[in-house]
Design an enzyme around this catalytic site. Structure first.
Site, PDB file in Angstrom:
ATOM      1  N   ILE A  35     -20.536 -13.597  -0.775  1.00  0.00           N
ATOM      2  CA  ILE A  35     -19.727 -13.081  -1.877  1.00  0.00           C
ATOM      3  C   ILE A  35     -19.196 -14.318  -2.599  1.00  0.00           C
ATOM      4  CG2 ILE A  35     -17.661 -11.770  -2.501  1.00  0.00           C
ATOM      5  CD1 ILE A  35     -18.102 -10.213   0.193  1.00  0.00           C
TER       6      ILE A  35
ATOM      7  N   LYS B 141     -27.550 -18.641  -1.584  1.00  0.00           N
ATOM      8  CA  LYS B 141     -28.850 -19.138  -2.025  1.00  0.00           C
ATOM      9  C   LYS B 141     -29.978 -18.225  -1.550  1.00  0.00           C
ATOM     10  CE  LYS B 141     -27.121 -23.818  -2.071  1.00  0.00           C
ATOM     11  NZ  LYS B 141     -26.603 -23.715  -3.437  1.00  0.00           N
TER      12      LYS B 141
ATOM     13  N   GLU C  95     -28.295 -22.599   4.605  1.00  0.00           N
ATOM     14  CA  GLU C  95     -27.004 -21.891   4.658  1.00  0.00           C
ATOM     15  C   GLU C  95     -26.967 -20.893   5.812  1.00  0.00           C
ATOM     16  OE1 GLU C  95     -26.135 -20.185   0.795  1.00  0.00           O
ATOM     17  OE2 GLU C  95     -25.545 -22.124  -0.002  1.00  0.00           O
TER      18      GLU C  95
ATOM     19  N   ASN D 218     -33.312 -30.506  -5.857  1.00  0.00           N
ATOM     20  CA  ASN D 218     -32.850 -31.233  -7.036  1.00  0.00           C
ATOM     21  C   ASN D 218     -32.801 -32.738  -6.730  1.00  0.00           C
ATOM     22  OD1 ASN D 218     -30.400 -31.807  -5.719  1.00  0.00           O
ATOM     23  ND2 ASN D 218     -29.378 -30.017  -6.604  1.00  0.00           N
TER      24      ASN D 218
ATOM     25  N   SER E  11     -31.208 -30.207 -17.116  1.00  0.00           N
ATOM     26  CA  SER E  11     -31.608 -30.009 -18.510  1.00  0.00           C
ATOM     27  C   SER E  11     -32.868 -30.798 -18.881  1.00  0.00           C
ATOM     28  CB  SER E  11     -30.461 -30.404 -19.445  1.00  0.00           C
ATOM     29  OG  SER E  11     -30.136 -31.755 -19.208  1.00  0.00           O
TER      30      SER E  11
ATOM     31  N   GLY F 180     -35.633 -30.560 -17.061  1.00  0.00           N
ATOM     32  CA  GLY F 180     -36.804 -29.771 -16.683  1.00  0.00           C
ATOM     33  C   GLY F 180     -37.152 -29.897 -15.213  1.00  0.00           C
TER      34      GLY F 180
ATOM     35  N   ASP G  16     -31.846 -21.390  -7.797  1.00  0.00           N
ATOM     36  CA  ASP G  16     -32.352 -20.287  -6.961  1.00  0.00           C
ATOM     37  C   ASP G  16     -33.351 -19.435  -7.749  1.00  0.00           C
ATOM     38  OD1 ASP G  16     -30.629 -21.143  -4.947  1.00  0.00           O
ATOM     39  OD2 ASP G  16     -29.025 -19.824  -5.628  1.00  0.00           O
TER      40      ASP G  16
ATOM     41  N   GLY H 288     -22.504 -15.724 -13.538  1.00  0.00           N
ATOM     42  CA  GLY H 288     -22.690 -15.217 -12.178  1.00  0.00           C
ATOM     43  C   GLY H 288     -23.962 -15.714 -11.534  1.00  0.00           C
TER      44      GLY H 288
HETATM   45  O1  RIB Z   1     -26.992 -21.633  -5.470  1.00  0.00           O
HETATM   46  C1  RIB Z   1     -25.865 -20.891  -5.804  1.00  0.00           C
HETATM   47  C2  RIB Z   1     -25.276 -20.259  -4.572  1.00  0.00           C
HETATM   48  O2  RIB Z   1     -24.809 -21.275  -3.701  1.00  0.00           O
HETATM   49  C3  RIB Z   1     -24.074 -19.380  -4.828  1.00  0.00           C
HETATM   50  O3  RIB Z   1     -24.409 -18.055  -5.098  1.00  0.00           O
HETATM   51  C4  RIB Z   1     -23.216 -19.585  -3.587  1.00  0.00           C
HETATM   52  O4  RIB Z   1     -23.055 -18.433  -2.815  1.00  0.00           O
HETATM   53  C5  RIB Z   1     -23.907 -20.693  -2.802  1.00  0.00           C
HETATM   54  O5  RIB Z   1     -24.661 -20.202  -1.766  1.00  0.00           O
END
Ligand code: RIB
Length: 307
Positions: free
Chosen positions: A11, A39, A137, A180, A219, A221, A248, A283
């Site tokens: 969340i 992610k 994660e 990245n 930015s 690419g 993502d 978001g």
């Molecule tokens: O990559 C963005 C995400 O990283 C977010 O939605 C947050 O929850 C973290 O996991």
């Protein structure tokens, strides 16, 4: 060929700030929003909205049912999204500045309950030639990489966030990195601020010679090193509203296209277009476009639509 994503569900609590808070400072936010994120969840939603079959595996706490429902509504198989009553759903505290950039603090929560038994249970339904998509994660990442390779599966890794546990993983087994510049620098030991994207990509190729590497450059690419060949994709110019989940979205769309047999340059082009749409919206999960939106934008540019 099937795709399973063993990944986080969070969340996201997003705070709008003028500037990111500094050490010792207290600041007021200009607004707060709550979104679905993580992610893992974001990347599965991108795969689902890109129109390919994907199974998401992960753990949520008692309040995580809406995350499962959102995945399902985005076309993702949620048979392996499990709920535990023993801890809270993972969450992220995100500062978003006026340029749309962010800073993120993670609370792992239920994501860290992904253990070896759960991984075995999930991977038992997959076999040689299937893909597993991973980030850093969730718990048991090293075990998951080894187990997937023992089964002859392909491993795609978005190595984020980079930490000691990630660096201890058998990264030499990974088949495709999507990362990245900062992450590439941490994996190769180069100084991010003193290295060009081309140098980072070359260093990834030297360190992980059997893997493809896709490097996102914000930015600027993206670039890809695949079987000794280098590809470049300029970014689409958009007004950045919120960069959360841009990477993502890119990851999910890139893997979706490659799994369909799309060439590397076309997969980069489509993923880059999807990512540009995500950056232009607020978001994490809500910003991820469906494939029809990506095709519409490509056609409006006079480019061939996705296959
Ligand atoms: O990559 C963005 C995400 O990283 C977010 O939605 C947050 O929850 C973290 O996991």
């Amino acid at each position: 060929m099937r795709i399973v994503n063993i990944g986080s569900l969070n969340i996201d609590y997003v705070y709008d700030v003028r500037n990111f808070v500094q050490k010792g400072q207290t600041i007021s936010s200009e607004g707060r929003s709550t979104f679905a994120g993580g992610k893992g969840l974001n990347q599965s939603i991108a795969l689902g909205r890109a129109g390919v079959e994907v199974c998401h595996a992960g753990m949520v706490g008692p309040e995580g049912a809406p995350l499962r429902d959102l995945l399902s509504a985005s076309g993702v198989n949620v048979d392996w999204v499990r709920q535990t009553d023993e801890c809270a759903t993972g969450h992220a505290i995100i500062q978003r500045d006026r340029e749309g950039d962010n800073c993120i603090i993670l609370y792992g929560g239920a994501n860290q309950r992904v253990d070896e038994t759960f991984v075995d249970e999930v991977l038992a339904s997959f076999s040689a030639g299937d893909w597993v998509l991973l980030q850093n994660e969730t718990g048991s990442l090293a075990y998951t990489i080894r187990s997937a390779k023992d089964r002859g599966m392909w491993v795609a890794l978005n190595p984020s966030p980079v930490n000691g546990a990630l660096l201890d993983c058998p990264l030499e087994l990974v088949d495709c990195f999507i990362l990245n510049e900062g992450e590439a620098a941490q994996l190769t030991g180069l100084d991010a601020s003193a290295s060009s994207p081309a140098e980072l990509l070359a260093a990834m190729g030297e360190r992980f010679p059997r893997a493809d590497t896709v490097l996102t450059i914000g930015s600027e690419g993206s670039m890809c090193l695949s079987s000794g060949e280098t590809f470049r994709q300029p970014a689409r110019k958009v007004e950045a509203v919120d960069t959360t989940a841009a990477g993502d979205t890119f990851t999910g769309y890139y893997l979706a296209e490659r799994s369909r047999g799309t060439s590397v340059p076309d997969a980069l082009r489509i993923a880059s277009t999807a990512s540009a749409l995500a950056v232009s919206r607020k978001g994490a999960a809500p910003s991820i476009p469906v494939r029809a939106e990506v095709e519409e934008l490509l056609v409006s540019d006079g480019q061939a639509p996705a296959n």
